[in-house]
Design an enzyme around this catalytic site. Structure first.
Site, PDB file in Angstrom:
ATOM      1  CG  ASP A  56      17.024   8.014   6.571  1.00 58.13           C
ATOM      2  OD1 ASP A  56      15.993   7.379   6.858  1.00 58.13           O
ATOM      3  OD2 ASP A  56      18.108   7.875   7.177  1.00 58.13           O
ATOM      4  CG  ASN A  83       5.490   2.389  -0.741  1.00 59.38           C
ATOM      5  OD1 ASN A  83       4.838   1.370  -0.564  1.00 59.38           O
ATOM      6  ND2 ASN A  83       6.662   2.384  -1.372  1.00 59.38           N
ATOM      7  CB  SER A 134      -1.450  -0.476   6.928  1.00 61.66           C
ATOM      8  OG  SER A 134      -1.466  -1.317   8.054  1.00 61.66           O
ATOM      9  CE1 TYR A 148       6.230  -4.646   7.349  1.00 63.24           C
ATOM     10  CE2 TYR A 148       4.428  -6.192   7.673  1.00 63.24           C
ATOM     11  CZ  TYR A 148       5.020  -5.181   6.944  1.00 63.24           C
ATOM     12  OH  TYR A 148       4.390  -4.710   5.824  1.00 63.24           O
ATOM     13  CE  LYS A 152       3.816  -1.771   7.336  1.00 65.24           C
ATOM     14  NZ  LYS A 152       3.942  -0.494   6.598  1.00 65.24           N
ATOM     15  CB  THR A 183       7.400  -6.504  -3.638  1.00 57.61           C
ATOM     16  OG1 THR A 183       7.224  -6.761  -2.230  1.00 57.61           O
ATOM     17  CG2 THR A 183       6.080  -6.047  -4.229  1.00 57.61           C
TER      18      THR A 183
END
Length: 272
Positions: A56, A83, A134, A148, A152, A183
């Site tokens: 984690d 990642n 990123s 989000y 980044k 994805t």
């Protein structure tokens, strides 16, 4: 030449695809996931070439322990691929404190802890490559992804600074900046705020703009990422997807125009 590589968030999506691509090219890869059982298929397929770990990334101590375990197992860590992360969808006003903190904890602090943990290993080796996943949303923004975007942007600032600090130790830094890919980042892996009627028109327009043609194929990224990791001179930034370059270029052209339009005022603010 075979590299020893650690990839976080490797149970699905980019992490899993890139791990498979690197393993297929003869590299040794440590892979992490919150649930180590999600890595069983990689272990069955690649045997001793893959080293699975439960992790984690929000747990700083666990991040340092994971780096130690990988270093002991492989004897080196040539590449770290940060990642692990997820998307938080919702208007900024709708976002709870817990949601905001968790987004930054995972996407930024988890990456920071692993980066800090691996640096002594790479400095001792006098070589290494830190790859930060990123997003184009670390360079430009979209609505209903405010937290989000912020996470980044933080990754970008940290990683560009890091590159200038560690280059004399023989350590390279690369930021991978994908556009949208199909994805489950925007599906099963995402988190949604509680919706309010106030932002429904904005969200409707945003969702309608996400036409099928903008989504890249995740499998198509494998060759680019493997080639970048195997390169002797990897770039600081690597855009992925055909939508990335025109989108970012357009936004930056608008920024430069705005800066130029207000240059006289900006210069005057310097004083005599």
């Amino acid at each position: 030449m075979s590299k020893k590589i650690l990839i976080t968030g490797a149970s699905r999506g980019f992490g899993k695809l890139w791990a498979q691509g690197l393993l297929n090219n003869g590299h040794q890869v440590a892979v992490t996931a919150r649930n180590v059982n999600d890595l069983d298929d990689l272990v069955h397929q690649y045997g001793d070439s893959v080293f699975p770990l439960q992790l984690d990334v929000n747990d700083r101590d666990a991040c340092f322990l994971a780096i130690n375990k990988v270093h002991e197992h492989f004897g080196a860590i040539d590449v770290l691929v940060n990642n692990a992360g997820y998307g938080l969808f919702g208007a900024i006003e709708e976002t709870t404190e817990a949601q905001a903190r968790m987004q930054i904890e995972t996407n930024f602090f988890g990456l920071l802890w692993l980066t800090q943990a691996v640096l002594p290993v790479m400095r001792a080796q006098k070589s290494g490559h830190i790859v930060q996943v990123s997003s184009i949303l670390g360079l430009v923004t979209l609505p209903v992804l405010g937290l989000y975007n912020a996470s980044k942007f933080a990754v970008e600032g940290l990683s560009e600074t890091l590159a200038s600090e560690v280059k004399d130790f023989g350590i390279n830094v690369t930021m991978i900046e994908p556009n949208g890919f199909s994805t489950d980042w925007s599906g099963a892996s995402s988190v949604q705020t509680d919706a309010s009627e106030t932002y429904e028109p904005l969200k409707k327009a945003f969702n309608e703009s996400l036409t099928p043609d903008i989504w890249g194929k995740p499998e198509a990224t494998v060759k680019a990422v493997v080639n970048m990791i195997e390169s002797e001179s990897p770039p600081l930034r690597l855009l992925l997807g055909k939508m990335a370059h025109p989108f970012i270029t357009s936004v930056y052209e608008q920024r430069v125009k705005s800066w130029n339009d207000f240059k006289e005022i900006s210069d005057a603010a310097h004083g005599a």
